[in-house]
Design a protein around this motif. Structure first.
Motif, PDB file in Angstrom:
ATOM      1  N   GLN B 155       0.830  -1.195   0.000  1.00 57.08           N
ATOM      2  CA  GLN B 155       0.000   0.000   0.000  1.00 57.08           C
ATOM      3  C   GLN B 155       0.875   1.260   0.000  1.00 57.08           C
ATOM      4  O   GLN B 155       0.556   2.258  -0.617  1.00 57.08           O
ATOM      5  CB  GLN B 155      -0.875  -0.027   1.251  1.00 57.08           C
ATOM      6  N   VAL B 156       2.002   1.141   0.691  1.00 52.90           N
ATOM      7  CA  VAL B 156       2.919   2.286   0.755  1.00 52.90           C
ATOM      8  C   VAL B 156       3.475   2.589  -0.642  1.00 52.90           C
ATOM      9  O   VAL B 156       3.492   3.735  -1.090  1.00 52.90           O
ATOM     10  CB  VAL B 156       4.081   1.994   1.732  1.00 52.90           C
ATOM     11  N   ASP B 157       3.929   1.528  -1.313  1.00 53.25           N
ATOM     12  CA  ASP B 157       4.447   1.707  -2.674  1.00 53.25           C
ATOM     13  C   ASP B 157       3.404   2.351  -3.562  1.00 53.25           C
ATOM     14  O   ASP B 157       3.671   3.301  -4.291  1.00 53.25           O
ATOM     15  CB  ASP B 157       4.778   0.350  -3.305  1.00 53.25           C
ATOM     16  N   SER B 158       2.233   1.785  -3.477  1.00 49.61           N
ATOM     17  CA  SER B 158       1.170   2.173  -4.389  1.00 49.61           C
ATOM     18  C   SER B 158       0.917   3.682  -4.351  1.00 49.61           C
ATOM     19  O   SER B 158       0.643   4.299  -5.373  1.00 49.61           O
ATOM     20  CB  SER B 158      -0.073   1.372  -4.031  1.00 49.61           C
ATOM     21  N   ALA B 159       1.068   4.259  -3.199  1.00 52.40           N
ATOM     22  CA  ALA B 159       0.846   5.700  -3.073  1.00 52.40           C
ATOM     23  C   ALA B 159       1.914   6.523  -3.783  1.00 52.40           C
ATOM     24  O   ALA B 159       1.799   7.731  -3.907  1.00 52.40           O
ATOM     25  CB  ALA B 159       0.770   6.086  -1.600  1.00 52.40           C
ATOM     26  N   HIS B 160       2.987   5.849  -4.211  1.00 50.29           N
ATOM     27  CA  HIS B 160       4.021   6.535  -4.998  1.00 50.29           C
ATOM     28  C   HIS B 160       3.880   6.274  -6.493  1.00 50.29           C
ATOM     29  O   HIS B 160       4.651   6.816  -7.278  1.00 50.29           O
ATOM     30  CB  HIS B 160       5.414   6.031  -4.600  1.00 50.29           C
ATOM     31  N   CYS B 161       2.976   5.360  -6.852  1.00 50.46           N
ATOM     32  CA  CYS B 161       2.997   4.846  -8.226  1.00 50.46           C
ATOM     33  C   CYS B 161       1.752   5.240  -9.004  1.00 50.46           C
ATOM     34  O   CYS B 161       0.739   5.636  -8.440  1.00 50.46           O
ATOM     35  CB  CYS B 161       3.021   3.317  -8.212  1.00 50.46           C
ATOM     36  N   THR B 162       1.888   5.045 -10.308  1.00 49.48           N
ATOM     37  CA  THR B 162       0.725   5.081 -11.171  1.00 49.48           C
ATOM     38  C   THR B 162       0.494   3.649 -11.631  1.00 49.48           C
ATOM     39  O   THR B 162       1.421   2.991 -12.102  1.00 49.48           O
ATOM     40  CB  THR B 162       0.994   6.000 -12.376  1.00 49.48           C
ATOM     41  N   LEU B 163      -0.730   3.156 -11.437  1.00 46.95           N
ATOM     42  CA  LEU B 163      -1.025   1.767 -11.798  1.00 46.95           C
ATOM     43  C   LEU B 163      -1.914   1.737 -13.035  1.00 46.95           C
ATOM     44  O   LEU B 163      -2.811   2.571 -13.190  1.00 46.95           O
ATOM     45  CB  LEU B 163      -1.709   1.063 -10.632  1.00 46.95           C
ATOM     46  N   LEU B 164      -1.650   0.755 -13.895  1.00 47.31           N
ATOM     47  CA  LEU B 164      -2.406   0.628 -15.136  1.00 47.31           C
ATOM     48  C   LEU B 164      -3.283  -0.612 -15.070  1.00 47.31           C
ATOM     49  O   LEU B 164      -2.940  -1.594 -14.413  1.00 47.31           O
ATOM     50  CB  LEU B 164      -1.454   0.477 -16.328  1.00 47.31           C
ATOM     51  N   GLN B 165      -4.413  -0.587 -15.752  1.00 46.47           N
ATOM     52  CA  GLN B 165      -5.215  -1.795 -15.924  1.00 46.47           C
ATOM     53  C   GLN B 165      -5.400  -2.008 -17.419  1.00 46.47           C
ATOM     54  O   GLN B 165      -5.804  -1.097 -18.140  1.00 46.47           O
ATOM     55  CB  GLN B 165      -6.556  -1.629 -15.225  1.00 46.47           C
ATOM     56  N   THR B 166      -5.092  -3.241 -17.849  1.00 43.48           N
ATOM     57  CA  THR B 166      -5.116  -3.503 -19.287  1.00 43.48           C
ATOM     58  C   THR B 166      -6.063  -4.636 -19.610  1.00 43.48           C
ATOM     59  O   THR B 166      -6.269  -5.538 -18.796  1.00 43.48           O
ATOM     60  CB  THR B 166      -3.726  -3.895 -19.806  1.00 43.48           C
ATOM     61  N   THR B 167      -6.608  -4.602 -20.807  1.00 43.58           N
ATOM     62  CA  THR B 167      -7.386  -5.733 -21.324  1.00 43.58           C
ATOM     63  C   THR B 167      -6.389  -6.812 -21.750  1.00 43.58           C
ATOM     64  O   THR B 167      -5.187  -6.546 -21.866  1.00 43.58           O
ATOM     65  CB  THR B 167      -8.201  -5.293 -22.553  1.00 43.58           C
ATOM     66  N   PRO B 168      -6.879  -8.029 -22.011  1.00 47.70           N
ATOM     67  CA  PRO B 168      -5.947  -9.109 -22.394  1.00 47.70           C
ATOM     68  C   PRO B 168      -5.112  -8.762 -23.626  1.00 47.70           C
ATOM     69  O   PRO B 168      -3.975  -9.204 -23.754  1.00 47.70           O
ATOM     70  CB  PRO B 168      -6.870 -10.296 -22.678  1.00 47.70           C
ATOM     71  N   ASP B 169      -5.629  -7.943 -24.528  1.00 52.95           N
ATOM     72  CA  ASP B 169      -4.823  -7.617 -25.712  1.00 52.95           C
ATOM     73  C   ASP B 169      -3.911  -6.418 -25.465  1.00 52.95           C
ATOM     74  O   ASP B 169      -3.276  -5.936 -26.391  1.00 52.95           O
ATOM     75  CB  ASP B 169      -5.729  -7.369 -26.924  1.00 52.95           C
ATOM     76  N   GLY B 170      -3.869  -5.945 -24.228  1.00 55.96           N
ATOM     77  CA  GLY B 170      -2.875  -4.929 -23.893  1.00 55.96           C
ATOM     78  C   GLY B 170      -3.406  -3.520 -23.831  1.00 55.96           C
ATOM     79  O   GLY B 170      -2.698  -2.607 -23.401  1.00 55.96           O
ATOM     80  N   ARG B 171      -4.665  -3.305 -24.239  1.00 56.16           N
ATOM     81  CA  ARG B 171      -5.171  -1.939 -24.227  1.00 56.16           C
ATOM     82  C   ARG B 171      -5.443  -1.487 -22.787  1.00 56.16           C
ATOM     83  O   ARG B 171      -5.927  -2.259 -21.965  1.00 56.16           O
ATOM     84  CB  ARG B 171      -6.440  -1.857 -25.073  1.00 56.16           C
ATOM     85  N   ILE B 172      -5.109  -0.275 -22.488  1.00 54.80           N
ATOM     86  CA  ILE B 172      -5.284   0.244 -21.134  1.00 54.80           C
ATOM     87  C   ILE B 172      -6.703   0.783 -20.990  1.00 54.80           C
ATOM     88  O   ILE B 172      -7.128   1.623 -21.788  1.00 54.80           O
ATOM     89  CB  ILE B 172      -4.249   1.360 -20.849  1.00 54.80           C
ATOM     90  N   TYR B 173      -7.413   0.263 -19.972  1.00 53.90           N
ATOM     91  CA  TYR B 173      -8.780   0.767 -19.780  1.00 53.90           C
ATOM     92  C   TYR B 173      -8.924   1.570 -18.502  1.00 53.90           C
ATOM     93  O   TYR B 173      -9.934   2.229 -18.292  1.00 53.90           O
ATOM     94  CB  TYR B 173      -9.810  -0.371 -19.850  1.00 53.90           C
ATOM     95  N   ASP B 174      -7.910   1.519 -17.648  1.00 53.50           N
ATOM     96  CA  ASP B 174      -7.978   2.406 -16.481  1.00 53.50           C
ATOM     97  C   ASP B 174      -6.578   2.732 -15.966  1.00 53.50           C
ATOM     98  O   ASP B 174      -5.650   1.936 -16.097  1.00 53.50           O
ATOM     99  CB  ASP B 174      -8.818   1.790 -15.357  1.00 53.50           C
TER     100      ASP B 174
END
Lengths: 383, 369, 383, 369
Positions: B155-174
């Protein structure tokens, strides 16, 4: 073109055949020395630290690596707008070309280069000695004496004197006699191959020498004796520091061992007299948990898994596990494979030493130095 | 062309970034963090690189100089450093990456290249931008964002990062910028490829509406309209955003596999060259599992440590699990464990300093202990 | 050492004796051209603009000025960490040294230099032509044809064809026949002396050629015909731009006049193809109230008090009052004294033209070009 | 060692110094003002030179770069540029020369040289610092200040100058900083020599008492205690402190005697080299009494003017008594008299601009008229 008070001419064309396979395709001044340097770095750094910023480097033998190493002299601060480093290979002129046939001839063929700077003094140096010397002090001595020639000298052991140019001087330093490699030396004041000439005097004698068919066009054999016989004011300048001609496998090895003495006989860490070199881009060296490194010098990019004692390890070297490297010099990017034991060895650049080749090399205990190179695997020298 | 933004704030790096941006934090015995992304670019034949600096940029100018050490001292293209004060209307401070990019819009506009690689400067990794570009082109993507999977993300790391969410083909949806609760483990490497025209449009749209963050305000809001793809990188990523992560990634370099991935395998990591003699291991020295730069003199005992240039370890000293930066001097009969010495620190004879692996002790630049 | 796709070898050792006193102590590629350039700048700038960053420059004749002009190639952006410019003079190796005895021999002696970069292609260039050419397009053509050799060709007037290497090609560009300076040329497609070779093919033929005693070790005379006779895939690459061999006094003068045409036949102001040069540090040029300058090119540091028409004035030139300089080329730091009238003249670097010497030079009206140098005062050439 | 302070404010230079300090104001067809003092130093074998910048320093960094063009790209010593933001505690702005010097006290302290030459950057002249140093040493002076006599000194000028009063043997007994009424005609050239230890003492004494002006607060108050000498310089001094003086000194360069004194006689004035083709005078061109840099294309008529690099004068244009900076383009059938065009100005065909010799018209950088 600006005028310079003193121009240095650095003789770097020697083949160095007494270094054997180490100079098979490399000019002697480009032979690696001291963990990250090449021999010529010491003379060039002397120039920089002495405030001499105009250096002609006379090359002839296998210059490819030397030329690319020198570039325009940026590592030695010799990339100047006027002056700086100039590489002077042999060339053709008019209809003919001439190789450099002797040290004096090499300078003679480049009189026009010196003329551009119209200097008062010319400093002649050779590129195969390891020493730290302030040429500006020698120049002051030269001026104070009103000399036309000054030769730097060092005391050598009497039994070695016959290998050098030997001088007899008066108490005020004026040279009375000069014998090139005398059989029965009269003194042990040896020439270091470092000369300061008044430019006008040098020019006159070089032009005269070039016309003499019997001359071998060498400073020590021809020009200096001739000047002396003509009654020029010639002085010897005593140098008391460390000086080593590293022109043989034995002396090259010894000079490396001198670096390892505690305290070292020749100090690379002197902040008042830095040795400049072209720096490779390598990561820090890595000493593995299995390694043991003692009394040694290690440079960047090397990886040590074995045991290293009293040795000089250049950059990019790999020393495998279960090895012993003792009293040895391992030049850049060489590889010592697992299980190898090396004593009193010099391993040339990029050579690979396997257990087989090491066995042939002998164990160094009988006093012989083994040389390993990528060209010929091993060769013995008697120290 | 490449653009490197060095304006990240890293409060968790404490005194290590008081007088320098994280971009020029010494790393791995010889490097600065920015050397890695610069070397990635140069190795991928990107020779037009702009570096945007925020405050404390004099160490950036010092380190990069004319760019010659990265082969970037060129008549056409080369290295361009943009100090913040050079832009009059921001008063010397950028409110965010988009504003910083806007300030050099003129430079981006007149570059001869079609594509732009935009990067941050607090992660070290060896990545082929040529491969990433190929991926970008094969997918006809508008934007490609590099990420890596961090299985231990806290959780500590996460507050320093930008996280991506991708579809199976690699497209970023969030995209989640510095979320308190991690949404997945795909950490954005602060590295993206896009055409310079698109970059300029996005940046302009942000800034004129009073928004200043390229990813949050420029890309996130356009995930529908644009083809934004994630490019997964499988190599080692040293994300330096706290004293702990700084310490941990330096220590990781003692592992040959990590060194191979980060430093040796992909070609050289270029850095400023300095003239130092080789390192002397005295006859009484005992060095095990260490990275040691040139110019050190070691008379004592050093284990599991990283020594930068010109460090001196005196007789009877014992240094363990520590990071000693350039020019520091560890006196006789001292003991250092889990310590980070910044540059030019002096440890007087007989002193001991012991930190913990999860809380290494940092001694600030130039301090005598 | 990194790998390079294409390495250029630039032949700059030519003596250029058809340029007479202009190359008395100067290699031909270092002859000034175009108001501030030297001839070699055009070929080097072609390399830079074509993305070729590894160039070996083969020097032999009077290289002092050329070497210092090239330095490490910084003006041409050729000071690269890997590759960049390398000066390759003749050298000794093992026990012996060899001068470059022909163009092919010069490259042969530097095979080891090329090997360092392990290129797919080698581009061979000469340093005495003035043209703007994108070698990357030629390389693409070479690749597309699957050729082992590609030779750049240009159409020349049929009556001049016998001065060149002349090719006969099929409609697809494949070369069927190559005649070096044929008496009765079959076509007017002349070789520009720009070759691309597959490295493996070039290496094989150069090694073979070196062993052939009857060979003169020249590309045009020996190596290219030999390759053709062995059935190698050889293509001609048509070049349609401006190209001029400036190897004679006449052609050097003509090429300068081509710059002065309105619009110029060869444009120095093209922003998409910049010509790089080492830049002298001089103040702006000064045109006095008494001066009249028309249809001319004038460079920095010059001072003009007289009348200059349709001429090229290099940097640092002084043109005194009451002078007329017409259809002439005045090279760097030359001085035209008051009252002198010059027509159709080339004045070499640092030459001083007085009323006396100008009178001897003739008035250029009979079509002769006068050459003035500081060595020999004047000499006539018939155009 | 040499120190050049480029923080002078010159309100009377109007738009010419809006985006640059006076140090980098283009001058004489090819130079910037700072080139002259830099060249003086380099010619006198001073190779350790620090340049202190105030705001708008990016043109200083652009122009000086690594210092290579002045032979100052050295491993030992060389050129050092100090941007204001590099000093944290002043917030990026110096209150005066003493504070600026204080901010680089560390650099001055560790230099290897004994003497310091401290200079401003708004005067151009060719002076041998070796001779001035000899004068300094012969008199065993503590401080030597260079001055020149300006017989035409007006009240307006005087408010821009520092005036010195000397005894017959050269000792300075009074200094007036920017007096409204001129006290004599000896104008301080913003150039002095002193030992670096003394400089550091003076600067420190000023700053700790809240004073910030080196000459007024540091030297003037110590005229009794210290041996302060004036060194008279007899050559040409181009003091650029207003549009009028800028114009007038450029025009003066058309006089060969002035050029000899300022540019040609003492050795080269070094400046940034740029790659430009030579200038083309077309067959219809008519150029009289002009200084013309490289890269120009002249099809029209130009008289009594200074043309910087890459200027284009089209057919039918007539340019008189004007200064045209780099890259400007004067269109067809135009008329310019007593005009200063800053860089990259475009004069559209048919337009006329006429200023007066005592009030030349200045057109700002990049403007299209």
């Amino acid at each position: 073109m600006g005028t310079k008070e003193c121009v240095a001419m650095l003789l770097a064309g020697g083949q160095g055949n007494r270094l054997g396979i180490l100079t098979k395709d490399l000019a002697k001044p480009a032979v690696p020395f001291g963990g990250k340097y090449r021999i010529i770095d010491f003379t060039l750094s002397n120039c920089t630290n002495s405030g001499i910023d105009t250096v002609g480097v006379l090359t002839q033998y296998e210059p490819l690596k030397l030329h690319s190493y020198l570039g325009i002299g940026q590592p030695w601060d010799l990339d100047r707008l006027v002056g700086g480093i100039s590489i002077l290979p042999p060339y053709t002129s008019g209809k003919r070309g001439e190789w450099y046939s002797g040290t004096a001839n090499a300078v003679y063929q480049n009189l026009r280069f010196i003329m551009q700077y119209d200097p008062a003094y010319v400093l002649v140096l050779s590129g195969d000695h390891v020493y730290k010397m302030d040429y500006s002090k020698m120049l002051a001595y030269h001026r104070d004496n009103g000399a036309s020639v000054t030769i730097a000298v060092i005391k050598v052991p009497m039994e070695e004197a016959s290998r050098f140019g030997i001088m007899t001087t008066r108490s005020d330093g004026r040279i009375e006699r000069f014998d090139e490699k005398p059989e029965k030396p009269e003194s042990n004041l040896a020439s270091m191959g470092v000369y300061i000439f008044n430019w006008s005097v040098l020019r006159t004698y070089l032009i005269e020498d070039a016309g003499m068919e019997s001359s071998s066009h060498d400073f020590g054999k021809d020009v200096i004796p001739r000047m002396l016989s003509m009654g020029e004011r010639m002085y010897a300048y005593r140098f008391n520091g460390y000086w080593k001609d590293v022109g043989t496998v034995e002396s090259l090895w010894e000079a490396h061992m001198d670096l390892l003495a505690e305290p070292p006989l020749f100090d690379l860490y002197d902040p008042s007299w830095r040795i400049y070199a072209r720096n490779p881009v390598e990561p820090p060296h890595y000493i593995a948990p299995t390694a043991q490194v003692k009394g040694s010098i290690v440079s960047e990019g090397s990886v040590v898994y074995g045991q290293v004692e009293h040795s000089v390890i250049f950059h990019g070297v790999y020393i495998g596990p279960n090895t012993i490297v003792r009293d040895s010099v391992i030049m850049p990017y060489a590889e010592i494979e697992a299980g190898v034991e090396l004593y009193k060895a010099i391993v040339a650049e990029q050579a690979v030493v396997t257990q087989n080749s090491a066995a042939e090399g002998g164990d160094g205990k009988a006093g012989a130095i083994s040389v390993y190179s990528s060209l010929a695997l091993t060769r013995n020298y008697t120290a | 062309m490449g653009i490197i933004y060095t304006g990240e704030r890293n409060i968790d790096l404490q005194d290590l970034t008081r007088a320098r941006p994280v971009a020029t934090l010494p790393f791995g015995g010889r490097y600065r963090i920015i050397d890695f992304i610069l070397s990635n670019m140069v190795r991928s034949s990107i020779t037009n690189i702009g570096v945007i600096t925020q405050s404390n940029y004099s160490s950036v100018i010092d380190h990069l100089g004319s760019g010659a050490d990265w082969d970037l001292d060129r008549r056409r293209d080369g290295l361009f450093i943009f100090p913040p004060c050079s832009v009059q209307d921001t008063g010397g401070w950028f409110k965010g990456s988009a504003e910083a990019l806007q300030s050099i819009a003129h430079y981006i506009q007149r570059s001869r290249q079609k594509y732009c690689v935009v990067s941050g400067s607090h992660m070290a990794y060896s990545l082929s931008l040529e491969q990433m570009m190929q991926y970008h082109q094969e997918r006809a993507a508008d934007i490609t964002m590099a990420y890596y999977e961090d299985p231990q993300l806290t959780q500590v790391d996460s507050a320093h990062c930008t996280l991506l969410q991708t579809t199976p083909d690699g497209r970023i949806y969030d995209i989640a910028v510095q979320p308190r609760t991690p949404s997945g483990r795909k950490v954005y490497m602060e590295l993206c490829i896009l055409e310079k025209e698109l970059l300029l449009q996005l940046v302009d749209k942000c800034v004129v509406r009073g928004h200043y963050h390229l990813v949050r305000d420029g890309i996130l809001s356009n995930l529908q309209a644009l083809q934004v793809y994630g490019y997964q990188f499988a190599g080692y990523v040293a994300r330096v955003d706290s004293v702990q992560s700084y310490y941990q990634h330096n220590m990781a370099l003692l592992d040959q596999k990590v060194r191979d991935q980060l430093i040796t395998s992909a070609g050289k990591v270029l850095t400023k060259v300095k003239n130092e003699p080789p390192t002397r291991h005295a006859s009484g020295a005992r060095v095990r599992n260490c990275l040691v730069a040139n110019g050190c003199r070691i008379y004592g005992e050093v284990e599991n440590s990283v020594l930068f240039r010109g460090v001196r370890i005196d007789k009877g000293a014992r240094v363990c699990n520590s990071i000693i930066m350039q020019g520091s001097h560890v006196g006789e009969d001292t003991l250092l464990e889990q310590v980070v010495l910044d540059k030019s620190v002096v440890i007087s004879p007989g002193k001991s300093l012991i930190g913990q692996a999860n809380y290494p002790l940092v001694i600030s630049k130039g301090v005598t202990v």
